[in-house]
Design a protein around this motif. Structure first.
Motif, PDB file in Angstrom:
ATOM      1  N   THR A 242       0.836  -1.205   0.000  1.00  0.00           N
ATOM      2  CA  THR A 242       0.000   0.000   0.000  1.00  0.00           C
ATOM      3  C   THR A 242       0.868   1.251   0.000  1.00  0.00           C
ATOM      4  O   THR A 242       0.615   2.214  -0.734  1.00  0.00           O
ATOM      5  CB  THR A 242      -0.936  -0.010   1.229  1.00  0.00           C
TER       6      THR A 242
ATOM      7  N   ALA B 141      -6.483   4.365 -11.713  1.00  0.00           N
ATOM      8  CA  ALA B 141      -6.394   2.947 -11.342  1.00  0.00           C
ATOM      9  C   ALA B 141      -5.806   2.778  -9.954  1.00  0.00           C
ATOM     10  O   ALA B 141      -6.251   1.943  -9.164  1.00  0.00           O
ATOM     11  CB  ALA B 141      -5.537   2.194 -12.375  1.00  0.00           C
TER      12      ALA B 141
ATOM     13  N   GLU C 275      -8.471   3.727  -7.363  1.00  0.00           N
ATOM     14  CA  GLU C 275      -9.488   2.698  -7.192  1.00  0.00           C
ATOM     15  C   GLU C 275      -8.933   1.502  -6.410  1.00  0.00           C
ATOM     16  O   GLU C 275      -9.612   0.911  -5.577  1.00  0.00           O
ATOM     17  CB  GLU C 275      -9.998   2.235  -8.570  1.00  0.00           C
ATOM     18  N   ALA C 276      -7.666   1.141  -6.701  1.00  0.00           N
ATOM     19  CA  ALA C 276      -7.061   0.009  -5.989  1.00  0.00           C
ATOM     20  C   ALA C 276      -6.897   0.316  -4.516  1.00  0.00           C
ATOM     21  O   ALA C 276      -7.107  -0.539  -3.658  1.00  0.00           O
ATOM     22  CB  ALA C 276      -5.707  -0.330  -6.617  1.00  0.00           C
TER      23      ALA C 276
ATOM     24  N   LEU D  97     -10.661   0.323  -3.031  1.00  0.00           N
ATOM     25  CA  LEU D  97     -11.410  -0.928  -2.987  1.00  0.00           C
ATOM     26  C   LEU D  97     -10.522  -2.163  -2.852  1.00  0.00           C
ATOM     27  O   LEU D  97     -11.023  -3.261  -2.630  1.00  0.00           O
ATOM     28  CB  LEU D  97     -12.250  -1.067  -4.277  1.00  0.00           C
ATOM     29  N   GLY D  98      -9.202  -1.945  -2.991  1.00  0.00           N
ATOM     30  CA  GLY D  98      -8.302  -3.090  -3.024  1.00  0.00           C
ATOM     31  C   GLY D  98      -8.220  -3.632  -4.448  1.00  0.00           C
ATOM     32  O   GLY D  98      -9.153  -3.493  -5.233  1.00  0.00           O
ATOM     33  N   GLY D  99      -7.095  -4.229  -4.787  1.00  0.00           N
ATOM     34  CA  GLY D  99      -6.965  -4.789  -6.124  1.00  0.00           C
ATOM     35  C   GLY D  99      -5.509  -5.002  -6.487  1.00  0.00           C
ATOM     36  O   GLY D  99      -4.607  -4.988  -5.633  1.00  0.00           O
ATOM     37  N   HIS D 100      -5.260  -5.193  -7.793  1.00  0.00           N
ATOM     38  CA  HIS D 100      -3.920  -5.499  -8.312  1.00  0.00           C
ATOM     39  C   HIS D 100      -3.470  -4.344  -9.205  1.00  0.00           C
ATOM     40  O   HIS D 100      -4.125  -4.031 -10.201  1.00  0.00           O
ATOM     41  CB  HIS D 100      -3.964  -6.800  -9.128  1.00  0.00           C
ATOM     42  N   VAL D 101      -2.386  -3.703  -8.851  1.00  0.00           N
ATOM     43  CA  VAL D 101      -1.868  -2.580  -9.634  1.00  0.00           C
ATOM     44  C   VAL D 101      -0.361  -2.542  -9.475  1.00  0.00           C
ATOM     45  O   VAL D 101       0.178  -2.854  -8.402  1.00  0.00           O
ATOM     46  CB  VAL D 101      -2.504  -1.245  -9.162  1.00  0.00           C
TER      47      VAL D 101
ATOM     48  N   ASP E  12      -0.521  -6.756  -5.189  1.00  0.00           N
ATOM     49  CA  ASP E  12      -1.855  -6.977  -4.646  1.00  0.00           C
ATOM     50  C   ASP E  12      -1.982  -6.181  -3.352  1.00  0.00           C
ATOM     51  O   ASP E  12      -1.229  -6.422  -2.392  1.00  0.00           O
ATOM     52  CB  ASP E  12      -2.078  -8.468  -4.363  1.00  0.00           C
TER      53      ASP E  12
ATOM     54  N   PRO F 277      -7.799  -2.806   0.557  1.00  0.00           N
ATOM     55  CA  PRO F 277      -8.365  -1.456   0.686  1.00  0.00           C
ATOM     56  C   PRO F 277      -7.724  -0.741   1.874  1.00  0.00           C
ATOM     57  O   PRO F 277      -7.304  -1.351   2.853  1.00  0.00           O
ATOM     58  CB  PRO F 277      -9.861  -1.718   0.940  1.00  0.00           C
TER      59      PRO F 277
END
Length: 673
Positions: free
Chosen positions: A30, A71, A74-75, A78-82, A86, A89
């Motif tokens: 993060t 992007a 948003e990651a 909300l959490g995600g892969h960028v 990984d 949130p």
């Protein structure tokens, strides 16, 4: 139960550590992505300003960066892969700060869009972009600070969790210790007391352990053994009478010259020994039969082992057995013996009668064979045994691991089954000549695995000879050194070549210059050293940036390499300075055609993306051995000649002459570029 507690403790520790590691990885990811978001905000501002000042058709860099920023946001939300990471949130406590970043981003995005549509001289649009960019950076920094604070809190929670886990470990270990003491140690102590009683002959001692577990069963077994021993002792008395009847037969057997025959009394002293045994042990028969103690023949650990076996016989645990032991002869030397013993009764007293064989040589041969077998089977190096003509007779498991071939696939074939085709007949002819001459060969070979993959192996071959001098077999040991050789080549290349132009660097140039001097001294062929400095390179660098300058240097390096022979050397010393070693020339004037070719090539336009630039070069040359006997003298002479070329107005070439002087301090000497 204790084992179950330990297993649960280990599982709990691993689970908690895995949880802490996942939380730490998520926090690090993060922070990494948030840092990239902050960098993207700055890049977007810079790209927008650059596009406003010098718009380029079809330039979508700002839009690409904006999409990346969206992007990332948003990651984080909300959490995600960028960015190949990984991330979870962001915590709820940081959601308001992330929302502030998004509002600032919306304002900044509007300013970027407005600036793109504004005239080139619209200062208000630029000011708005700078203001909204600063506001976005401020909120991004505040969000980063919040993430750092949250990471510190997470680390503190992890520390408290570790303390709690440590306390729990101590409690569980204490509980396990109590269980072990109650269920294992106390019963074992009772069994030890019983064994000590049995060891001193108190066969009436019995275990009081209740049945139901392994220790209870062991106590019952000891009780049964004690009762059985008592019965055996009674049976021994019945055998005394039979001993006298065998006396005459025993004397005949004792006179043999193959095996040593002995008798031991219950005090572990020899009471009989034949001549063969006396010869093996290095004592006279009189010394042995006179009551020589067993500990004079067997010493240390060997004595304890033999003593235990003998006492087992006397105690009735075994009537006869075979074992091997090391013995000490009368002169102090050590031999290996094979012993066969049986319990008997002599004159109403227990005695041990046995045979003794000298197996020293056999043990040495067996030990050597075992060591060789272990090494052969377990060494990490591949081993192959061939006959005198190179036909494979045997391989070890490491051979299969390296080549992929099993024994069934290669035994009976020659080593050419591994050939990659990279080595010619001369290579193998020289290898066999060396083997025939010395019996040994070692070196690197490019071979091919069963899968078809090539690899480099380090191979050593030794020859085993028969007593008559003929070849018994050849033994090859090899290991896969492919990656090692690749690393060595990579390290050497990085140390000797310029990263930007892939030309030899200063270090490799110095080594080649010294080597050229040595070769010239031994071979008598002179050579030329050229020092080249680019004209107007600084202007290209300042006008179009370092990226354009780097591209220009790469193109210059390519043109220089095309202007010389493969036997010559082109090197980059640093900046816009290059050197050339022109080998095997007879006269300094022979350098002029090479110099003219280089000047002509470098004066042609260079295409740098969508722009074209022109430069030139100033070149100076020195001639070995005329202009210097050492590398330092040659470099100084070539440098002076280069400065003389610059003074003539650049794009010139000069050969060193004795009249050239070093540029004085404070003079208007030409500068590099």
């Amino acid at each position: 139960m204790a084992l179950s507690l330990v297993i649960l403790l280990a599982i709990g520790n691993v689970s908690i550590v895995q949880f802490l590691l996942r939380e730490s990885d998520g926090t690090a990811a993060t922070l990494n992505v948030a840092g990239k978001m902050r960098m993207l905000s700055q890049r977007i501002s810079l790209e927008a300003l650059a596009g406003h000042r010098d718009p380029a058709p079809g330039d979508s860099a700002t839009e690409t960066l904006a999409g990346a920023f969206e992007a990332v946001h948003e990651a984080l939300r909300l959490g995600g892969h960028v960015f190949d990471l990984d991330i979870p949130p962001v915590p709820a406590a940081l959601a308001p700060q992330l929302q502030n970043v998004h509002r600032a981003w919306v304002s900044h995005r509007g300013a970027v869009t407005a600036l793109a549509a504004a005239p080139a001289d619209d200062g208000a649009a630029v000011a708005r972009l700078m203001r909204t960019g600063a506001d976005l950076l401020m909120h991004a920094e505040a969000f980063m600070d919040g993430l750092v604070s949250e990471a510190r809190l997470s680390q503190q929670r992890a520390l408290y969790g570790a303390y709690a886990l440590f306390l729990l470990d101590l409690l569980l270990l204490a509980l396990a210790g109590w269980v072990v003491s109650r269920q294992i140690l106390r019963p074992i102590q009772g069994l030890v007391r019983q064994c000590r009683s049995l060891a001193v002959g108190d066969y009436a001692a019995r275990s009081a352990l209740p049945p139901g577990d392994e220790l209870g069963e062991l106590g019952r077994a000891l009780n049964d053994s004690a009762a059985h021993i008592e019965q055996l002792l009674r049976d021994i008395e019945k055998e005394h009478a039979a001993l006298a009847d065998a006396q005459s037969m025993f004397k005949g057997l004792s006179d043999n010259t193959v095996a040593g025959i002995f008798m031991l009394d219950e005090n572990l002293r020899f009471i009989h020994a034949n001549a063969r045994m006396a010869d093996m042990l290095g004592y006279s028969q009189a010394e042995l039969v006179g009551g020589l103690a067993l500990d004079r023949v067997f010493a240390g650990e060997a004595y304890e082992t033999v003593k235990a076996r003998v006492q087992d016989r006397f105690s009735g645990f075994a009537a006869r057995a075979r074992h091997e032991a090391s013995a000490q002869r009368g002169d102090g030397s050590v031999i290996e013996l094979e012993l066969f013993g049986s319990l008997m009764s002599l004159h109403g007293r227990p005695a041990l009668i046995g045979l003794m064989f000298d197996i020293t040589e056999r043990k040495r041969a067996e030990a050597s064979a075992r060591r060789a077998s272990l090494v052969y089977a377990n060494t990490s190096e591949a081993m192959v045994v061939t006959d005198a003509d190179g036909v494979i007779q045997d391989i070890n498991p490491a051979f299969t691991a390296v080549t992929g071939y099993s024994a069934q696939e290669v035994v009976g074939r020659t080593m050419s089954v591994l050939s990659s085709g990279r080595h010619g007949e001369d290579f193998y002819r020289a290898m066999w000549a060396r083997l025939v001459e010395t019996g040994r060969w070692s070196g690197d070979i490019h071979n091919r695995r069963k899968s078809g993959e090539e690899y480099v192996e380090r191979l050593s071959i030794n020859t085993s000879y028969n007593a008559d001098g003929t070849v018994n077999c050849r033994i090859g040991l090899f290991s896969d050194v492919t990656e090692k050789r690749r690393r060595e080549a990579s390290i050497w290349h990085q140390a000797h070549y310029d990263l930007l132009t892939q030309l030899p660097n200063r270090q490799m140039f110095q080594e080649n210059l010294r080597l050229s001097i040595e070769q010239s001294r031994s071979g008598g062929l002179p050579f030329g050293l050229v020092f080249l400095d680019l004209d107007y390179f600084k202007e290209v660098n300042d006008t179009w940036g370092h990226e354009a300058g780097d591209q220009l240097l790469r193109l210059v390096a390519r043109r220089l390499s095309e202007c010389v022979r493969s036997s010559d050397l082109v090197a980059r010393l640093g900046g816009d300075e290059f050197t050339l070693i022109i080998r095997d020339i007879q006269d300094p004037d022979d350098l002029f055609p090479v110099a003219d070719k280089i000047l002509e090539s470098l004066s042609q336009p260079f295409a740098l993306g969508d722009r074209t630039v022109r430069i030139s070069a100033s070149m100076g040359a020195a001639f070995y051995p005329r202009d210097g006997q050492s590398d330092g003298e040659l470099l100084r002479a070539a440098d002076l000649a280069m400065y003389a070329a610059k003074e003539e107005g650049r794009n010139h070439f000069r050969i060193y002459s004795a009249g050239m002087r070093e540029p004085s301090a404070g003079s208007d000497a030409p500068q590099s570029g």
